[in-house]
Design an enzyme around this catalytic site. Structure first.
Site, PDB file in Angstrom:
ATOM      1  N   ALA A 165       0.851  -1.189   0.000  1.00 42.69           N
ATOM      2  CA  ALA A 165       0.000   0.000   0.000  1.00 42.69           C
ATOM      3  C   ALA A 165       0.885   1.237   0.000  1.00 42.69           C
ATOM      4  CB  ALA A 165      -0.895  -0.019   1.235  1.00 42.69           C
TER       5      ALA A 165
ATOM      6  N   GLY B  87       0.772  -5.200   0.775  1.00 37.18           N
ATOM      7  CA  GLY B  87      -0.332  -5.334  -0.175  1.00 37.18           C
ATOM      8  C   GLY B  87       0.112  -5.957  -1.488  1.00 37.18           C
TER       9      GLY B  87
ATOM     10  N   GLU C 105      -0.054  -9.567  -0.846  1.00 31.58           N
ATOM     11  CA  GLU C 105      -1.490  -9.892  -0.820  1.00 31.58           C
ATOM     12  C   GLU C 105      -2.069  -9.902  -2.244  1.00 31.58           C
ATOM     13  OE1 GLU C 105      -2.281  -6.730   2.038  1.00 31.58           O
ATOM     14  OE2 GLU C 105      -3.151  -8.234   3.379  1.00 31.58           O
TER      15      GLU C 105
ATOM     16  N   GLU D 246       4.094  -5.173   7.339  1.00 24.59           N
ATOM     17  CA  GLU D 246       3.198  -4.197   7.969  1.00 24.59           C
ATOM     18  C   GLU D 246       3.512  -3.978   9.440  1.00 24.59           C
ATOM     19  OE1 GLU D 246       2.275  -6.569   5.868  1.00 24.59           O
ATOM     20  OE2 GLU D 246       0.677  -5.867   4.547  1.00 24.59           O
TER      21      GLU D 246
HETATM   22  N1  CAA Z   1       4.501   3.356  -0.478  1.00 31.32           N
HETATM   23  C1  CAA Z   1       4.875   4.558  -0.989  1.00 31.32           C
HETATM   24  N2  CAA Z   1       6.047   4.766  -1.626  1.00 31.32           N
HETATM   25  C2  CAA Z   1       6.876   3.705  -1.751  1.00 31.32           C
HETATM   26  C3  CAA Z   1       6.549   2.437  -1.254  1.00 31.32           C
HETATM   27  C4  CAA Z   1       5.298   2.279  -0.586  1.00 31.32           C
HETATM   28  N3  CAA Z   1       4.870   1.090  -0.113  1.00 31.32           N
HETATM   29  N4  CAA Z   1       7.574   1.588  -1.515  1.00 31.32           N
HETATM   30  C5  CAA Z   1       8.513   2.314  -2.172  1.00 31.32           C
HETATM   31  N5  CAA Z   1       8.090   3.587  -2.310  1.00 31.32           N
HETATM   32  C6  CAA Z   1       8.802   4.706  -2.949  1.00 31.32           C
HETATM   33  C7  CAA Z   1       9.916   5.226  -2.059  1.00 31.32           C
HETATM   34  O1  CAA Z   1       9.414   6.100  -1.076  1.00 31.32           O
HETATM   35  C8  CAA Z   1      10.807   5.887  -3.080  1.00 31.32           C
HETATM   36  O2  CAA Z   1      10.247   7.129  -3.404  1.00 31.32           O
HETATM   37  P1  CAA Z   1      11.205   8.454  -3.521  1.00 31.32           P
HETATM   38  O3  CAA Z   1      12.086   8.140  -4.698  1.00 31.32           O
HETATM   39  O4  CAA Z   1      10.233   9.539  -3.765  1.00 31.32           O
HETATM   40  O5  CAA Z   1      11.962   8.530  -2.255  1.00 31.32           O
HETATM   41  C9  CAA Z   1      10.653   4.980  -4.302  1.00 31.32           C
HETATM   42  O6  CAA Z   1       9.442   4.244  -4.114  1.00 31.32           O
HETATM   43  C10 CAA Z   1      11.793   3.973  -4.436  1.00 31.32           C
HETATM   44  O7  CAA Z   1      11.877   3.289  -3.193  1.00 31.32           O
HETATM   45  P2  CAA Z   1      13.285   3.010  -2.471  1.00 31.32           P
HETATM   46  O8  CAA Z   1      14.223   4.121  -2.746  1.00 31.32           O
HETATM   47  O9  CAA Z   1      12.975   2.680  -1.052  1.00 31.32           O
HETATM   48  O10 CAA Z   1      13.718   1.745  -3.308  1.00 31.32           O
HETATM   49  P3  CAA Z   1      14.601   0.499  -2.839  1.00 31.32           P
HETATM   50  O11 CAA Z   1      14.772  -0.346  -4.052  1.00 31.32           O
HETATM   51  O12 CAA Z   1      15.812   0.950  -2.102  1.00 31.32           O
HETATM   52  O13 CAA Z   1      13.690  -0.293  -1.763  1.00 31.32           O
HETATM   53  C11 CAA Z   1      11.677  -1.349  -0.971  1.00 31.32           C
HETATM   54  C12 CAA Z   1      12.495  -0.895  -2.191  1.00 31.32           C
HETATM   55  C13 CAA Z   1      12.407  -2.417  -0.171  1.00 31.32           C
HETATM   56  C14 CAA Z   1      10.393  -1.933  -1.558  1.00 31.32           C
HETATM   57  C15 CAA Z   1      11.397  -0.150  -0.052  1.00 31.32           C
HETATM   58  O14 CAA Z   1      10.928   0.926  -0.833  1.00 31.32           O
HETATM   59  C16 CAA Z   1      10.354  -0.433   0.998  1.00 31.32           C
HETATM   60  O15 CAA Z   1      10.667  -1.006   2.022  1.00 31.32           O
HETATM   61  N6  CAA Z   1       9.070  -0.062   0.753  1.00 31.32           N
HETATM   62  C17 CAA Z   1       8.013  -0.229   1.706  1.00 31.32           C
HETATM   63  C18 CAA Z   1       7.551  -1.659   1.758  1.00 31.32           C
HETATM   64  C19 CAA Z   1       6.422  -1.806   2.769  1.00 31.32           C
HETATM   65  O16 CAA Z   1       6.588  -1.560   3.938  1.00 31.32           O
HETATM   66  N7  CAA Z   1       5.229  -2.255   2.283  1.00 31.32           N
HETATM   67  C20 CAA Z   1       4.070  -2.435   3.125  1.00 31.32           C
HETATM   68  C21 CAA Z   1       3.151  -1.235   3.048  1.00 31.32           C
HETATM   69  S1  CAA Z   1       1.745  -1.413   4.116  1.00 31.32           S
HETATM   70  C22 CAA Z   1       0.699  -2.447   3.328  1.00 31.32           C
HETATM   71  O17 CAA Z   1       0.909  -2.825   2.214  1.00 31.32           O
HETATM   72  C23 CAA Z   1      -0.503  -2.965   4.117  1.00 31.32           C
HETATM   73  C24 CAA Z   1      -1.805  -2.481   3.758  1.00 31.32           C
HETATM   74  O18 CAA Z   1      -2.390  -2.842   2.743  1.00 31.32           O
HETATM   75  C25 CAA Z   1      -2.517  -1.575   4.677  1.00 31.32           C
END
Ligand code: CAA
Length: 256
Positions: free
Chosen positions: A64, A107, A110, A130
């Site tokens: 998400a 997500g 999922e 999460e």
């Molecule tokens: N939401 C919003 N933006 C995201 C994102 C997310 N889930 N995942 C990545 N991005 C964005 C980053 O903020 C970044 O944006 P900027 O360039 O503007 O800073 C861009 O995508 C590239 O990301 P990274 O620089 O972090 O890329 P990376 O290759 O180094 O790492 C990653 C990739 C491991 C996926 C890392 O981005 C990350 O950990 N993302 C979050 C993953 C996460 O926690 N997902 C769960 C979300 S909650 C959920 O899904 C549950 C629900 O339904 C309620």
């Protein structure tokens, strides 16, 4: 620019591609609504017999949109009505093959678990992080993951937020097949083409009965299976397939 793109690379096969590379395909509300509209349309499209769902080489989907959720209250989360977006995938009668490269997190994991078959590249990672954000999965992550990999591996992933590799996911039963990263979409399309060549009524019954039966008592599930199996004896494709076997020729299916 569209956040979700749809192509028709083979007869009867749709390829749905998430297109938000700058955010690792984070599932914003807009993206989910586009996904819902496409799946609703593909579900109703009689010409489509299998759907491949993919992202890009870095991410299937990183979950998400955290930035959009950071200030959200429970009421705002509920008002989004996100379950209606997920329902378009959950209720899709056509087989869905997820082609996963890179991150399938939160997500995104999922979303992959809404598919019927998951083809993953060696470099793919699956996880439900999460808990690290002080929340928990809300689109089946606790339930579908536990059903796929069992309580103990699911608990480890959900409570630590640690991802697993494609090979671990395959060993755990979360992934159908692991291939080289560059072959993921080709392989998923090949699977979809094989399914599309099968008699559609049989395919639809198999998908529906397997999914419905998973959550039913075994006796009820077996009854569902028997009834659907008997029903298929009334299809033209069953008559054609069996006659073709007897005649030693290739069957020609009409989908009826
Ligand atoms: N939401 C919003 N933006 C995201 C994102 C997310 N889930 N995942 C990545 N991005 C964005 C980053 O903020 C970044 O944006 P900027 O360039 O503007 O800073 C861009 O995508 C590239 O990301 P990274 O620089 O972090 O890329 P990376 O290759 O180094 O790492 C990653 C990739 C491991 C996926 C890392 O981005 C990350 O950990 N993302 C979050 C993953 C996460 O926690 N997902 C769960 C979300 S909650 C959920 O899904 C549950 C629900 O339904 C309620």
């Amino acid at each position: 620019m569209a956040l979700v793109e749809v192509e028709f690379p083979q007869p009867h096969v749709a390829l749905v591609r998430l297109n938000r590379p700058e955010a690792r395909n984070a599932l914003s509300t807009e993206l989910r609504e586009e996904l819902r509209a496409h799946f609703a349309a593909l579900s109703d499209n009689a010409d489509i017999r299998a759907i491949v769902l993919t992202g890009n080489d870095k991410a299937f989907a990183a979950g998400a949109d955290i930035k959009a959720m950071a200030a959200m209250t429970p009421g705002q989360m509920k008002a989004r009505g996100d379950e209606r977006n997920w329902a378009a995938l959950r209720n899709c009668p056509k087989p869905i093959v997820a082609a996963v490269n890179g991150y399938a997190l939160g997500g995104g994991c999922e979303l992959a678990m809404h598919a019927d078959i998951i083809v993953a590249g060696h470099g793919a990672t699956f996880g439900q992080p999460e808990v690290k954000l002080g929340i928990m999965p809300g689109a089946g992550g606790t339930q579908r993951l536990a059903r796929a990999v069992g309580k103990y591996r699911a608990m480890l992933m959900l409570l630590t937020g640690m991802p697993i590799s494609a090979d671990e996911a395959f060993a755990a039963g979360l992934v159908s097949k692991v291939v080289a990263d560059e072959d993921v979409v080709t392989e998923a399309l090949a699977v979809a083409v094989s399914i599309a060549a099968m008699p559609p009524l049989a395919v639809a019954e198999i998908k529906q009965v397997l999914l419905a039966g998973l959550d039913a008592p075994l006796d009820v599930a077996l009854m569902l299976e028997r009834r659907a199996a008997y029903l298929l004896f009334d299809s033209n494709d069953k008559r054609e397939a069996m006659q073709a076997f007897v005649d030693k020729r290739k069957p020609l299916f009409s989908g009826t």
